[in-house]
Design a protein around this motif. Structure first.
Motif, mmCIF file in Angstrom:
data_model
loop_
_atom_site.group_PDB
_atom_site.id
_atom_site.type_symbol
_atom_site.label_atom_id
_atom_site.label_comp_id
_atom_site.label_asym_id
_atom_site.label_seq_id
_atom_site.Cartn_x
_atom_site.Cartn_y
_atom_site.Cartn_z
ATOM 1 N N GLU A 46 45.725 43.890 35.103
ATOM 2 C CA GLU A 46 46.758 43.866 34.069
ATOM 3 C C GLU A 46 48.150 43.959 34.685
ATOM 4 N N ARG A 47 48.300 44.808 35.706
ATOM 5 C CA ARG A 47 49.613 44.998 36.326
ATOM 6 C C ARG A 47 50.126 43.711 36.958
ATOM 7 N N PHE A 48 49.230 42.959 37.594
ATOM 8 C CA PHE A 48 49.643 41.722 38.245
ATOM 9 C C PHE A 48 49.442 40.496 37.357
ATOM 10 N N ASP A 49 48.992 40.743 36.109
ATOM 11 C CA ASP A 49 48.712 39.641 35.188
ATOM 12 C C ASP A 49 47.843 38.594 35.878
ATOM 13 N N ALA A 50 46.756 39.086 36.477
ATOM 14 C CA ALA A 50 45.889 38.232 37.295
ATOM 15 C C ALA A 50 44.429 38.479 36.928
ATOM 16 N N PRO A 51 43.945 37.848 35.858
ATOM 17 C CA PRO A 51 42.552 38.069 35.444
ATOM 18 C C PRO A 51 41.528 37.617 36.475
ATOM 19 N N GLU A 52 41.927 36.707 37.392
ATOM 20 C CA GLU A 52 41.002 36.230 38.414
ATOM 21 C C GLU A 52 41.163 36.971 39.739
ATOM 22 N N LEU A 53 41.912 38.049 39.745
ATOM 23 C CA LEU A 53 42.109 38.824 40.968
ATOM 24 C C LEU A 53 40.761 39.201 41.574
ATOM 25 N N ASN A 54 40.583 38.895 42.850
ATOM 26 C CA ASN A 54 39.314 39.184 43.519
ATOM 27 C C ASN A 54 39.300 40.641 43.970
ATOM 28 N N LEU A 55 38.601 41.481 43.213
ATOM 29 C CA LEU A 55 38.591 42.919 43.496
ATOM 30 C C LEU A 55 37.929 43.253 44.830
ATOM 31 N N ALA A 56 37.075 42.364 45.323
ATOM 32 C CA ALA A 56 36.417 42.626 46.605
ATOM 33 C C ALA A 56 37.425 42.681 47.751
ATOM 34 N N ARG A 57 38.562 42.036 47.575
ATOM 35 C CA ARG A 57 39.581 42.018 48.620
ATOM 36 C C ARG A 57 40.283 43.370 48.752
#
Length: 267
Positions: free
Chosen positions: A242-253
């Motif tokens: 939500e903070r980066f407005d990035a629904p596809e943010l790869n959390l594994a990174r």
């Protein structure tokens, strides 16, 4: 005619492969087709047409139970285990150094997790050696795809190594899903994130009497086994997206310490 023993690049259409029904060993299993990522594209989406794949990738398509019909190939008839000597020396150096840091190759799962906690703080000089070994592996593979004046430019070998690594990881994901019904929520090149009811890998890995699922994820220091990269809360994941407005943010990174410095494209 496809030949799994010939290293090279194959132009083939793998869009017909349906991950909702695949072979695991000798048995066909049914999976939730919307959950496992495709091992044939960078973002895990199903291929839409012909593309070039290294031999291990095409061999994996056959292993999953599907027919492949390449229309073109560039193969190496003169070939061998080019990286074995390099790999064996680095593996032995890594295992010996980790053992000196208290992380032995024969530790049970709980003992391995305990030994890995803070291992790099026990002896700063040995920790530097471990970092140097890892950098040599990553840098050495990277050099294979860099154009140089000498004979070190081997993008074909680089592609084969990356292909085999990706396929080995996907095979573990499929076997884990077939056995447990669990699917990853994020994947990086060498990191898989699962939802779990606790902070330890032992809270979801299917160990029985200290033994892991055959062909699945196994904790250990040896190359090819897995370690605990990190644990974060579900609220952390939703907050950074939500903070980066990035629904596809790869959390594994970012799962290791939870620090997100910039957005990515989800690859």
């Amino acid at each position: 005619m496809y030949n799994a023993k010939l290293p090279g690049s194959w132009l083939v259409d793998l869009s017909h492969i349906d991950l909702s029904k695949v072979k695991v060993g000798e048995e066909w299993v049914e999976l939730d087709g919307s959950m496992p990522p495709s091992p044939f594209t960078p973002k895990g989406e199903r291929p839409t047409g012909p593309a070039r794949y290294a031999t291990p990738t095409e061999a994996y398509a056959v292993e999953l139970g599907y027919h492949v019909a390449p229309v073109e190939a560039y193969v190496r008839y003169d070939n061998g285990r080019y990286l074995d000597g390099w790999y064996n020396r680095l593996r032995d150096a890594y295992l010996a150094t980790m053992a000196d840091l208290g992380v032995d190759a024969d530790l049970p799962p709980a003992g391995f997790l305990a030994a890995m906690y803070g291992y790099n703080e026990r002896d700063p000089e040995l920790a530097i050696v471990v970092s140097a070994i890892k950098a040599t592996v990553k840098g050495g593979l990277g050099k294979l795809r860099e154009r140089t004046r000498g004979e070190g430019w081997r993008p074909d070998i680089h592609a084969a190594v990356i292909s085999r690594t990706r396929i080995n990881l996907h095979r573990k994901i499929v076997k884990h899903a077939a056995f447990t019904g669990q699917y990853p929520i994020a994947i990086l090149s060498d990191c898989v994130v699962y939802a779990a009811g606790g902070a330890s890998p032992l809270d979801f890995l299917p160990y029985r009497d200290g033994k892991p699922l055959p062909g699945g994820f196994k904790l250990g220091v040896n190359p090819g086994l897995v370690k605990h990269e990190g644990t974060q809360s579900v609220l952390w994941g939703e907050e950074v997206r939500e903070r980066f407005d990035a629904p596809e943010l790869n959390l594994a990174r970012y799962i290791k310490d939870g620090t997100v410095t910039d957005i990515d494209n989800g690859e």
